[in-house]
Design an enzyme around this catalytic site. Sequence first.
Site, PDB file in Angstrom:
ATOM      1  N   ALA A  83       0.810  -1.215   0.000  1.00 42.98           N
ATOM      2  CA  ALA A  83       0.000   0.000   0.000  1.00 42.98           C
ATOM      3  C   ALA A  83       0.841   1.263   0.000  1.00 42.98           C
ATOM      4  CB  ALA A  83      -0.916  -0.016   1.218  1.00 42.98           C
TER       5      ALA A  83
ATOM      6  N   HIS B 141      -0.904   7.046   4.300  1.00 46.34           N
ATOM      7  CA  HIS B 141       0.407   6.592   4.755  1.00 46.34           C
ATOM      8  C   HIS B 141       1.385   7.740   4.512  1.00 46.34           C
ATOM      9  CE1 HIS B 141      -1.267   2.657   5.117  1.00 46.34           C
ATOM     10  NE2 HIS B 141      -1.615   2.642   3.847  1.00 46.34           N
TER      11      HIS B 141
HETATM   12  N1  LIG Z   1       1.761  -5.181   2.421  1.00 44.68           N
HETATM   13  C1  LIG Z   1       0.728  -4.354   2.494  1.00 44.68           C
HETATM   14  O1  LIG Z   1       0.839  -3.152   2.203  1.00 44.68           O
HETATM   15  C2  LIG Z   1      -0.603  -4.860   2.923  1.00 44.68           C
HETATM   16  C3  LIG Z   1      -0.747  -6.162   3.380  1.00 44.68           C
HETATM   17  N2  LIG Z   1      -1.976  -6.649   3.727  1.00 44.68           N
HETATM   18  C4  LIG Z   1      -2.051  -8.057   4.183  1.00 44.68           C
HETATM   19  O2  LIG Z   1      -2.831  -8.788   3.271  1.00 44.68           O
HETATM   20  C5  LIG Z   1      -3.714  -9.647   3.973  1.00 44.68           C
HETATM   21  C6  LIG Z   1      -4.921  -9.964   3.120  1.00 44.68           C
HETATM   22  O3  LIG Z   1      -5.674  -8.783   2.861  1.00 44.68           O
HETATM   23  P1  LIG Z   1      -7.172  -8.865   2.294  1.00 44.68           P
HETATM   24  O4  LIG Z   1      -7.217  -9.746   1.117  1.00 44.68           O
HETATM   25  O5  LIG Z   1      -7.657  -7.474   2.192  1.00 44.68           O
HETATM   26  O6  LIG Z   1      -7.872  -9.617   3.537  1.00 44.68           O
HETATM   27  P2  LIG Z   1      -9.174 -10.505   3.558  1.00 44.68           P
HETATM   28  O7  LIG Z   1      -9.514 -10.709   4.995  1.00 44.68           O
HETATM   29  O8  LIG Z   1     -10.217  -9.968   2.657  1.00 44.68           O
HETATM   30  O9  LIG Z   1      -8.707 -11.902   2.913  1.00 44.68           O
HETATM   31  C7  LIG Z   1      -7.862 -12.809   3.544  1.00 44.68           C
HETATM   32  C8  LIG Z   1      -8.234 -14.193   3.027  1.00 44.68           C
HETATM   33  O10 LIG Z   1      -7.252 -15.149   3.443  1.00 44.68           O
HETATM   34  C9  LIG Z   1      -7.932 -16.308   3.889  1.00 44.68           C
HETATM   35  N3  LIG Z   1      -7.086 -17.054   4.809  1.00 44.68           N
HETATM   36  C10 LIG Z   1      -6.688 -16.685   6.041  1.00 44.68           C
HETATM   37  N4  LIG Z   1      -5.909 -17.654   6.581  1.00 44.68           N
HETATM   38  C11 LIG Z   1      -5.837 -18.635   5.648  1.00 44.68           C
HETATM   39  C12 LIG Z   1      -5.187 -19.893   5.610  1.00 44.68           C
HETATM   40  N5  LIG Z   1      -4.467 -20.315   6.647  1.00 44.68           N
HETATM   41  N6  LIG Z   1      -5.330 -20.659   4.505  1.00 44.68           N
HETATM   42  C13 LIG Z   1      -6.050 -20.228   3.444  1.00 44.68           C
HETATM   43  N7  LIG Z   1      -6.702 -19.045   3.428  1.00 44.68           N
HETATM   44  C14 LIG Z   1      -6.581 -18.265   4.523  1.00 44.68           C
HETATM   45  C15 LIG Z   1      -9.170 -15.775   4.557  1.00 44.68           C
HETATM   46  O11 LIG Z   1     -10.141 -16.775   4.698  1.00 44.68           O
HETATM   47  P3  LIG Z   1     -11.256 -16.639   5.879  1.00 44.68           P
HETATM   48  O12 LIG Z   1     -12.134 -15.511   5.460  1.00 44.68           O
HETATM   49  O13 LIG Z   1     -11.892 -17.989   5.864  1.00 44.68           O
HETATM   50  O14 LIG Z   1     -10.501 -16.332   7.136  1.00 44.68           O
HETATM   51  C16 LIG Z   1      -9.581 -14.693   3.554  1.00 44.68           C
HETATM   52  O15 LIG Z   1     -10.287 -15.260   2.477  1.00 44.68           O
HETATM   53  C17 LIG Z   1      -4.003  -8.859   5.268  1.00 44.68           C
HETATM   54  O16 LIG Z   1      -4.378  -9.728   6.322  1.00 44.68           O
HETATM   55  C18 LIG Z   1      -2.693  -8.189   5.573  1.00 44.68           C
HETATM   56  O17 LIG Z   1      -1.872  -9.042   6.371  1.00 44.68           O
HETATM   57  C19 LIG Z   1      -3.090  -5.890   3.592  1.00 44.68           C
HETATM   58  C20 LIG Z   1      -3.003  -4.600   3.163  1.00 44.68           C
HETATM   59  C21 LIG Z   1      -1.756  -3.967   2.823  1.00 44.68           C
HETATM   60  O1  LIG Z   2      -3.679  -1.322   2.975  1.00 45.67           O
HETATM   61  C1  LIG Z   2      -3.224  -0.461   3.731  1.00 45.67           C
HETATM   62  O2  LIG Z   2      -3.533   0.735   3.681  1.00 45.67           O
HETATM   63  C2  LIG Z   2      -2.174  -0.811   4.728  1.00 45.67           C
HETATM   64  C3  LIG Z   2      -2.468  -1.964   5.531  1.00 45.67           C
HETATM   65  O3  LIG Z   2      -3.567  -2.388   5.745  1.00 45.67           O
HETATM   66  C4  LIG Z   2      -1.311  -2.631   6.124  1.00 45.67           C
HETATM   67  O4  LIG Z   2      -0.220  -2.069   6.108  1.00 45.67           O
HETATM   68  O5  LIG Z   2      -1.483  -3.746   6.624  1.00 45.67           O
END
Ligand SMILES: NC(=O)C1=CN([C@@H]2O[C@H](COP(=O)(O)OP(=O)(O)OC[C@H]3O[C@@H](n4cnc5c(N)ncnc54)[C@H](OP(=O)(O)O)[C@@H]3O)[C@@H](O)[C@H]2O)C=CC1
Ligand SMILES: O=C([O-])CC(=O)C(=O)O
Length: 269
Positions: A126, A222
Amino acid sequence: MHLAIIGYGNIAQSVLRWLAARPVDQLSVLTRPAARKRVQQDKLLSAAAHHVFVTDSMDEMLAGHPDLVVECAGHQAVIEYAPKALKAGVDLVLVSIGAMADERLSQALKEAAIAGGGKLILPAGAIGGIDLLAALSLAGEVAVKYRGTKPPAAWRGTPAERATDLDNLSDMQVIFDGTARQAATEYPRNANVAATLALAGAGFDATRVELIADPAARGNRHAYDVACAAGRFTVQIDNAASPENARTSVATIYSVAREINRKRDPVII
Ligand SMILES: NC(=O)C1=CN([C@@H]2O[C@H](COP(=O)(O)OP(=O)(O)OC[C@H]3O[C@@H](n4cnc5c(N)ncnc54)[C@H](OP(=O)(O)O)[C@@H]3O)[C@@H](O)[C@H]2O)C=CC1
Ligand SMILES: O=C([O-])CC(=O)C(=O)O
């Protein structure tokens, strides 16, 4: 290209929607067991790839020899699956970068990458400006201060609920002030960008982080300042929140898309 995706939430489905304009040859998706049948029937899959495989087993996924695995499922999924993918020699894009605040996991990932020959790819997610920060940190010590601001709803289900009454905020409030390591550990779904900055720059313990709940915020802001002998810069990004998950900025989806293109295109930027 054979693309493998771990998770089937907001980021995964949005990336598949984007892929429909330029499908991959093969796609494997790893879901939780309870979601497998439902995901198999989703029309998004057949639009995103010519051949599709949905599984709840990492071993099955890796047996198909994907070219690139993208994790977008959260910190627990990084612990469960990332070392296996790297040991199998596959390049892995880690979206839940905050998981690397755990030194033991971070070390295990590096060792798995060395042993297997797969690269651990940390996308900008992000945030932006990571290229310059990573370059400047090679020139010497960098000082990095980050401020992440989101609407109160984006902080629900986090320790912020103990710090403040999110439902009745009339003004912005700092809900966390500490290091990137603490932020990434305590806010695994909201502070991955703090970890990205830490890994590109001053490290988890020297990167200062403030997290803010702001009732006037329309998306996710951010902002960070970098200072070092080779220069200084300030970045501020006003990200739109994903319609499906307000905590996650839309930019994260396209950062994953960019990594997919970097794997399959002859010219990369
Ligand atoms: N690097 C960055 O800038 C950012 C990173 N992120 C990361 O990305 C992740 C995902 O974001 P987003 O897609 O919006 O989140 P969501 O909650 O929409 O999606 C996460 C998905 O992963 C599934 N999941 C969780 N654990 C497992 C597992 N062990 N095996 C298989 N599937 C699994 C969940 O299933 P279920 O619903 O059944 O739990 C859900 O479908 C966030 O949790 C965060 O850590 C997010 C934003 C920014
Ligand atoms: O998507 C964003 O804005 C940032 C976020 O959630 C993260 O850093 O985990």
